[in-house]
Design a protein around this motif. Structure first.
Motif, PDB file in Angstrom:
ATOM      1  N   LEU A  10      -3.854  -0.009   7.773  1.00 48.14           N
ATOM      2  CA  LEU A  10      -4.334   0.352   6.439  1.00 48.14           C
ATOM      3  C   LEU A  10      -5.249   1.558   6.580  1.00 48.14           C
ATOM      4  O   LEU A  10      -6.209   1.534   7.353  1.00 48.14           O
ATOM      5  N   LEU A  11      -4.944   2.623   5.842  1.00 46.42           N
ATOM      6  CA  LEU A  11      -5.735   3.844   5.837  1.00 46.42           C
ATOM      7  C   LEU A  11      -6.468   3.924   4.504  1.00 46.42           C
ATOM      8  O   LEU A  11      -5.836   3.904   3.445  1.00 46.42           O
ATOM      9  N   GLN A  51       2.171   5.586   0.631  1.00 45.46           N
ATOM     10  CA  GLN A  51       0.885   6.111   0.187  1.00 45.46           C
ATOM     11  C   GLN A  51       0.719   5.877  -1.302  1.00 45.46           C
ATOM     12  O   GLN A  51       1.644   6.097  -2.079  1.00 45.46           O
ATOM     13  N   HIS A  52      -0.476   5.435  -1.686  1.00 49.00           N
ATOM     14  CA  HIS A  52      -0.841   5.316  -3.087  1.00 49.00           C
ATOM     15  C   HIS A  52      -1.951   6.321  -3.358  1.00 49.00           C
ATOM     16  O   HIS A  52      -2.855   6.501  -2.543  1.00 49.00           O
ATOM     17  N   TRP A  53      -1.870   6.947  -4.516  1.00 48.40           N
ATOM     18  CA  TRP A  53      -2.771   8.035  -4.864  1.00 48.40           C
ATOM     19  C   TRP A  53      -3.975   7.564  -5.670  1.00 48.40           C
ATOM     20  O   TRP A  53      -4.798   8.363  -6.106  1.00 48.40           O
ATOM     21  N   ASN A  54      -4.080   6.246  -5.883  1.00 48.20           N
ATOM     22  CA  ASN A  54      -5.244   5.653  -6.527  1.00 48.20           C
ATOM     23  C   ASN A  54      -5.364   4.219  -6.002  1.00 48.20           C
ATOM     24  O   ASN A  54      -4.490   3.744  -5.282  1.00 48.20           O
ATOM     25  N   PRO A  60      -4.781  -6.537   7.698  1.00 47.61           N
ATOM     26  CA  PRO A  60      -4.019  -5.624   8.548  1.00 47.61           C
ATOM     27  C   PRO A  60      -4.579  -5.624   9.972  1.00 47.61           C
ATOM     28  O   PRO A  60      -5.779  -5.840  10.171  1.00 47.61           O
ATOM     29  N   VAL A  61      -3.730  -5.380  10.946  1.00 46.57           N
ATOM     30  CA  VAL A  61      -4.159  -5.346  12.342  1.00 46.57           C
ATOM     31  C   VAL A  61      -5.228  -4.276  12.530  1.00 46.57           C
ATOM     32  O   VAL A  61      -6.226  -4.489  13.208  1.00 46.57           O
ATOM     33  N   THR A  62      -5.015  -3.126  11.907  1.00 49.45           N
ATOM     34  CA  THR A  62      -5.936  -2.003  12.042  1.00 49.45           C
ATOM     35  C   THR A  62      -6.279  -1.440  10.673  1.00 49.45           C
ATOM     36  O   THR A  62      -5.381  -1.134   9.889  1.00 49.45           O
ATOM     37  N   ILE A  63      -7.560  -1.306  10.418  1.00 56.19           N
ATOM     38  CA  ILE A  63      -8.045  -0.669   9.191  1.00 56.19           C
ATOM     39  C   ILE A  63      -8.823   0.567   9.606  1.00 56.19           C
ATOM     40  O   ILE A  63      -9.802   0.474  10.349  1.00 56.19           O
ATOM     41  N   LEU A  64      -8.357   1.726   9.130  1.00 57.00           N
ATOM     42  CA  LEU A  64      -9.013   2.989   9.465  1.00 57.00           C
ATOM     43  C   LEU A  64      -9.618   3.641   8.236  1.00 57.00           C
ATOM     44  O   LEU A  64      -8.949   3.784   7.205  1.00 57.00           O
ATOM     45  N   ALA A  65     -10.863   4.049   8.356  1.00 59.86           N
ATOM     46  CA  ALA A  65     -11.505   4.886   7.346  1.00 59.86           C
ATOM     47  C   ALA A  65     -11.037   6.311   7.595  1.00 59.86           C
ATOM     48  O   ALA A  65     -11.046   6.778   8.732  1.00 59.86           O
ATOM     49  N   MET A 106       6.367   0.030  12.679  1.00 58.29           N
ATOM     50  CA  MET A 106       5.011  -0.149  12.204  1.00 58.29           C
ATOM     51  C   MET A 106       4.973   0.159  10.709  1.00 58.29           C
ATOM     52  O   MET A 106       5.565   1.123  10.246  1.00 58.29           O
ATOM     53  N   LYS A 107       4.274  -0.675   9.966  1.00 61.88           N
ATOM     54  CA  LYS A 107       4.097  -0.475   8.528  1.00 61.88           C
ATOM     55  C   LYS A 107       2.690   0.067   8.279  1.00 61.88           C
ATOM     56  O   LYS A 107       1.709  -0.522   8.719  1.00 61.88           O
ATOM     57  N   VAL A 108       2.630   1.196   7.588  1.00 61.10           N
ATOM     58  CA  VAL A 108       1.357   1.863   7.309  1.00 61.10           C
ATOM     59  C   VAL A 108       1.211   2.026   5.803  1.00 61.10           C
ATOM     60  O   VAL A 108       2.103   2.528   5.130  1.00 61.10           O
ATOM     61  N   LEU A 109       0.067   1.590   5.299  1.00 62.13           N
ATOM     62  CA  LEU A 109      -0.249   1.744   3.881  1.00 62.13           C
ATOM     63  C   LEU A 109      -1.504   2.598   3.766  1.00 62.13           C
ATOM     64  O   LEU A 109      -2.515   2.323   4.427  1.00 62.13           O
ATOM     65  N   ALA A 110      -1.418   3.633   2.960  1.00 67.60           N
ATOM     66  CA  ALA A 110      -2.536   4.565   2.803  1.00 67.60           C
ATOM     67  C   ALA A 110      -2.980   4.636   1.351  1.00 67.60           C
ATOM     68  O   ALA A 110      -2.147   4.647   0.438  1.00 67.60           O
ATOM     69  N   PHE A 111      -4.289   4.698   1.173  1.00 68.57           N
ATOM     70  CA  PHE A 111      -4.875   4.976  -0.130  1.00 68.57           C
ATOM     71  C   PHE A 111      -5.635   6.288   0.011  1.00 68.57           C
ATOM     72  O   PHE A 111      -6.712   6.340   0.594  1.00 68.57           O
ATOM     73  N   GLU A 112      -5.026   7.349  -0.494  1.00 71.16           N
ATOM     74  CA  GLU A 112      -5.566   8.710  -0.373  1.00 71.16           C
ATOM     75  C   GLU A 112      -5.111   9.482  -1.600  1.00 71.16           C
ATOM     76  O   GLU A 112      -3.916   9.513  -1.897  1.00 71.16           O
ATOM     77  N   ASP A 113      -6.059  10.082  -2.306  1.00 72.81           N
ATOM     78  CA  ASP A 113      -5.738  10.701  -3.585  1.00 72.81           C
ATOM     79  C   ASP A 113      -5.572  12.217  -3.577  1.00 72.81           C
ATOM     80  O   ASP A 113      -5.156  12.786  -4.581  1.00 72.81           O
ATOM     81  N   SER A 114      -5.838  12.875  -2.482  1.00 68.24           N
ATOM     82  CA  SER A 114      -5.816  14.343  -2.493  1.00 68.24           C
ATOM     83  C   SER A 114      -4.743  14.978  -1.622  1.00 68.24           C
ATOM     84  O   SER A 114      -4.267  16.064  -1.935  1.00 68.24           O
ATOM     85  N   PHE A 115      -4.389  14.331  -0.523  1.00 75.60           N
ATOM     86  CA  PHE A 115      -3.485  14.953   0.432  1.00 75.60           C
ATOM     87  C   PHE A 115      -2.319  14.034   0.764  1.00 75.60           C
ATOM     88  O   PHE A 115      -2.498  12.829   0.904  1.00 75.60           O
TER      89      PHE A 115
END
Length: 117
Positions: free
Chosen positions: A49-50, A30-33, A79-84, A1-10
């Motif tokens: 996608l997170l 993960q990308h921080w911006n 993406p198959v799944t987009i999570l907030a 599974m390929k997961v891409l995250a956009f999260e700037d703090s953790f």
């Protein structure tokens, strides 16, 4: 599974690993911006996608809306799944209302059903 995250703090990979999730079959990035977020999504073609809501320079909610618009026009694969993954319930609700498939507080991310096969 390929997961891409956009999260700037953790560091989400660290949070998932510390929670006991086996990451060996997950290609996690993960990308921080959100600079060039749509290009990054198009290039990586994630299954999951997170999106954090409060991330500079463009909020996750705006990225979600742009992504869904481009996807509907056939310009980018959805993406198959987009999570907030905001820590704010209100922000997650706004993303759900705008088309996210699910939402969870980032600190509980390891408990989400997407990790169970």
């Amino acid at each position: 599974m390929k997961v891409l995250a956009f999260e700037d703090s953790f560091d989400l990979a660290a949070l998932l690993t510390e929670a006991g999730l086996d990451m060996s079959d997950i290609e996690f990035r993960q990308h921080w911006n959100t600079m060039d977020a749509l290009d990054r999504i198009k290039e990586f073609e994630p299954d999951v996608l997170l999106l954090d809501h409060w991330i500079p320079p463009t909020k996750g909610l705006d990225i979600l809306r742009q992504l869904l618009e481009l996807s509907a026009a056939g310009q980018i694969a959805r993406p198959v799944t987009i999570l907030a993954i905001s820590s704010s319930d209100e922000a997650n609700e706004a993303m759900l209302y705008s088309g996210a498939d699910g939402a969870i507080a980032k600190f509980a991310l390891a408990e989400h059903e997407i990790w169970v096969e």
